[in-house]
Each structure stands twice: as structure tokens, then as C-alpha cells.
Design a protein around this motif. Structure first.
Motif: not given
Lengths: 215, 215
Positions: B112-132
Motif C-alpha cells: 500500500l503506497s498511498a492513500i487519498f481522500d477528497s475531504s480537506p479535513q481528512v487529508a494530512g491525517e496519518s493512516v497506517r503510517g501514511l499521510t492521507v
DNA sequence: TAGATTGTTAATCGATTAACAATC
DNA sequence: TAGATTGTTAATCGATTAACAATC
């Protein structure tokens, strides 16, 4: 009960997909559709659609096709989406919580009526408006409320032990996210497996073994 | 690539399950198993196991059976579990997060190399060691890193739009949790669907239409 | 060598597709 | 009525099971 005994699982597994596509048509205001039109939208043959539907009755009309709202309702009734079967969820980890909060149980024939977890830390928390109960309370709960299905979001070893117990407490169906194959040791129990790992490995194979441009 | 072109999807879908059972045997220290023994453990016929395996080569030995560690490794290789294909996850909601944190991608052929989300609130959070990352960054990311597969944990409408774009950016495979049927409009793209709602509705049907004691 | 179990061919079974008469 | 499209039977296709010769 058992109104449609001869129908094969292959046919049954297509029903939810028909239901979904008909719902879209319904929302789009389409009132009438022929097996031919529906087949091109869904990527299967018109023959198959007519065969499938005729397992349950003649819902169409020659020269006209199928009435979208009526067919949508019929399939919902065949599936039993109005039954509100009682489901309990076992395992409030990442996956369990996601299933609890993400799934539209009500439109799929179920009511989520309790959530259990084996961790004393998790028990007492609130998930989807339900207070998570400790697994110790599961027997009492099952004997009192007779849930129709248990959703297993727990590791393999726990699933093996708990499935055994749940069956002895009268649970006759499982929605199984664990890697334990319930059906083998428990004949007569209904099991719907969601093996995410298997799905991902299948995808891996297909990526590695598909020639570019091949279907 | 495409070493096993003639093999049907029905066979391929059983491979992960063989792999799982062989892993259990491996852990239990079993070194040798016959198709007959394995068939009774897995609830299928010995014939089918031999047929399935022979699609990929002769891994057994007459009079002896199959060597468990060797067969386990072979199936892993056939599936391509050592490939470390690059996956990106789109949608960091309940389900997306659960998939990200719950799945053992590494043992299933992926990273798993990257995680994306369309919400600006969620972007920046860390999930499984990856920054959304925000979905706006997806094009740049895809063009730079060429992910092999996109995991879609987003609603139908978003999936429809994003699948289109992802395909145009070179993504050739999807692990699809949305209710959008990608394969129909995008021929030549590999799609592995996980339709949880369909699975639940199928279970609903089976509970409502199974005679007690019936298999 | 004899026994066991595979690899593989042939037979069966079930699911999908095609065809067409019935009928709206 | 004529055209369209179903319901249903028949044909085809593919997947599973059975059988057995090859062989370790």
C-alpha cells in the motif's frame, strides 16, 4: 419459507445486482425496460435475464418488457429485504466497526441489534448507537433474542471457537469475514463468506497473468 | 507475464483457498498430503484438486502425494504474491481505513503506497503510517509512480468519475468496494469487485429460503 | 516388487446461450 | 392487426466428477 427451492445459487447471486440496477433505473425515472436493454447495461445476455427471472415467476409482458418499479419490488420481496432479520456483530475492531457504521443493513434485509467484543476496554464503547457488549454476554443474549445471523469480524482462532458456540446457541447463519471455513464442520448452517484476502490474491494473479488488451 | 493463459477464473479463484489451507498444514508441521486428504479438509473432490493443480504443472508425485512446503510455495509463485505490486487506496472513510489497517497487503502480493481522500479535513491525517493525500494530488502521483491497482472505497458517484480518470492516468486494475460496475464501461481493465451489499442480500435470501436441515 | 496416488482422458452434470412459439 | 418481446424448450458450452493407466 423455502418458496423457491430449486433455484441455483448462481442465479440467486445475480439477484442483488438486478435489484441494484433496477434501483438506478427507478431513480432515473425509467418505467419500462426490455431484457435486451437491461442486458446491455449489465453486461450479460438477455436470455440469461429472462431465464433468471422466470425461476421466480413471469414478471414481464410480451411485446412490452418489464415494469421497472414492479420488478424492483418483486426482487426485493424474493430476496426478503423487508424481513428485518436480526444480526449481531462479533468483533469491534477496525473491520467490525467499519461494517457496523458503513453497511446499510436496513435496506438489505437486516437490523443490527447487538455488537460484541472480547476486549474489556472495547466493551462499553458506543458504535453506531449500540453499546458494545462483552462476549461473555453473548450466550445470554442469543438465548433471549435468537439472532438470525452472526457477523464474524474476528481472527480465525476466535472464529473457530465462537462459531461452535453460536451454533449451539441456535444461530443458523453467518456472514463470515474470518479465515475460518465454518461450513465444513457445520453442515446445515448457512454461511456467506467474505474472504477479502482471497479476493486480493485473485487480483494479484490476474494482474500478473493478463496480457495487455485482453478482456 | 501471462504464463497461464488458458486457465479459467473458477480455477484461479480457488488458488488462494488452497494457499490458505496449505499454510495451515505448513504451520501444523505436515509435510506431505494426498489430494484425497486435502479434499476432505477443504470440502471438495480429490479430482478437482488434481485438475486444478495440473493447470499449472505437475506438482505431485505418484504414490506419494504433494509436498506441502513445496506446493505452498508454488501456489504463492503462481499467484505472484512475491511481486509487491503498488496499490493506492482511494477513500479514507470507515471502510477505507479498515481496509488500510486490517489487510495484510504484503503477504497478498501488494504494497500500500498511498492513500487519498477528497475531504480537506481528512487529508494530512496519518493512516497506517501514511499521510492521507488530497485527491487533487492523485494525477501527479499516478503519472510519477504508476500504481498497479487502485482500491476504491468511495461512493458510487465518485467511483464513476474517479475510475474514468484513473484509467486515463494508466491504472489498469481495481479492487472495487463501490457499487459502480467499472468493468462494463472500461473493457480491458481488471476489476475485482467486493460487493458487500450484494453478499448481505444473498445471505438474506438464503436465510429466508432454506428449509431447516437442508444443506 | 506391491501399494498408493498422481496426471490425464472420458463421462456427467449444470449453467449459459440460442431459438422460437406464445401473446401482449 | 403487426411488431415487439416475453416465457420456455432445445442446443451448446464449460466445469466438475469419475475412471484408469502411468509411475513413483
Amino acid at each position: 419459507m423455502a418458496k423457491y427451492e430449486g433455484v441455483s445459487l448462481s442465479v440467486v447471486r445475480r439477484l442483488p445486482r438486478y435489484h441494484r440496477f433496477l434501483e438506478d433505473l427507478l431513480k432515473a425515472g425509467v418505467h419500462r425496460i426490455s431484457s435486451r436493454e437491461l442486458s446491455s447495461k449489465m453486461g450479460l445476455t438477455a436470455s440469461q435475464i429472462r431465464q433468471d427471472l422466470n425461476c421466480f415467476g413471469g414478471f414481464g409482458q410480451q411485446g412490452y418488457g418489464y415494469n421497472v418499479p414492479a420488478l424492483h419490488a418483486e426482487i426485493g420481496k424474493i430476496l426478503g429485504l423487508d424481513q428485518g432479520l436480526r444480526a449481531i456483530l462479533v468483533g469491534a475492531g477496525n473491520l467490525g466497526r467499519a461494517i457496523a457504521t458503513h453497511m446499510a443493513f436496513e435496506t438489505k434485509g437486516f437490523t443490527l441489534s447487538a455488537i460484541f467484543d472480547s476486549s474489556p476496554q472495547v466493551a462499553g464503547e458506543s458504535v453506531r448507537g449500540l453499546t458494545v457488549l462483552h462476549t461473555d454476554e453473548m450466550e445470554r443474549y442469543c438465548r433471549a433474542y435468537h439472532p438470525d445471523v452472526a457477523i464474524l469480524c474476528i481472527p480465525k482462532e476466535a472464529a473457530q471457537q465462537l462459531a461452535e458456540k453460536l451454533v449451539s446457541w441456535g444461530v443458523k447463519a453467518f456472514w463470515n469475514f474470518s479465515h475460518y471455513d465454518i461450513a465444513i464442520e457445520h453442515q446445515g448452517i448457512i454461511v456467506e463468506n467474505v474472504h477479502l484476502g482471497d479476493s486480493l490474491m485473485t487480483l494479484c494473479y490476474r494482474i500478473n497473468n493478463t496480457v495487455d488488451g485482453e478482456k
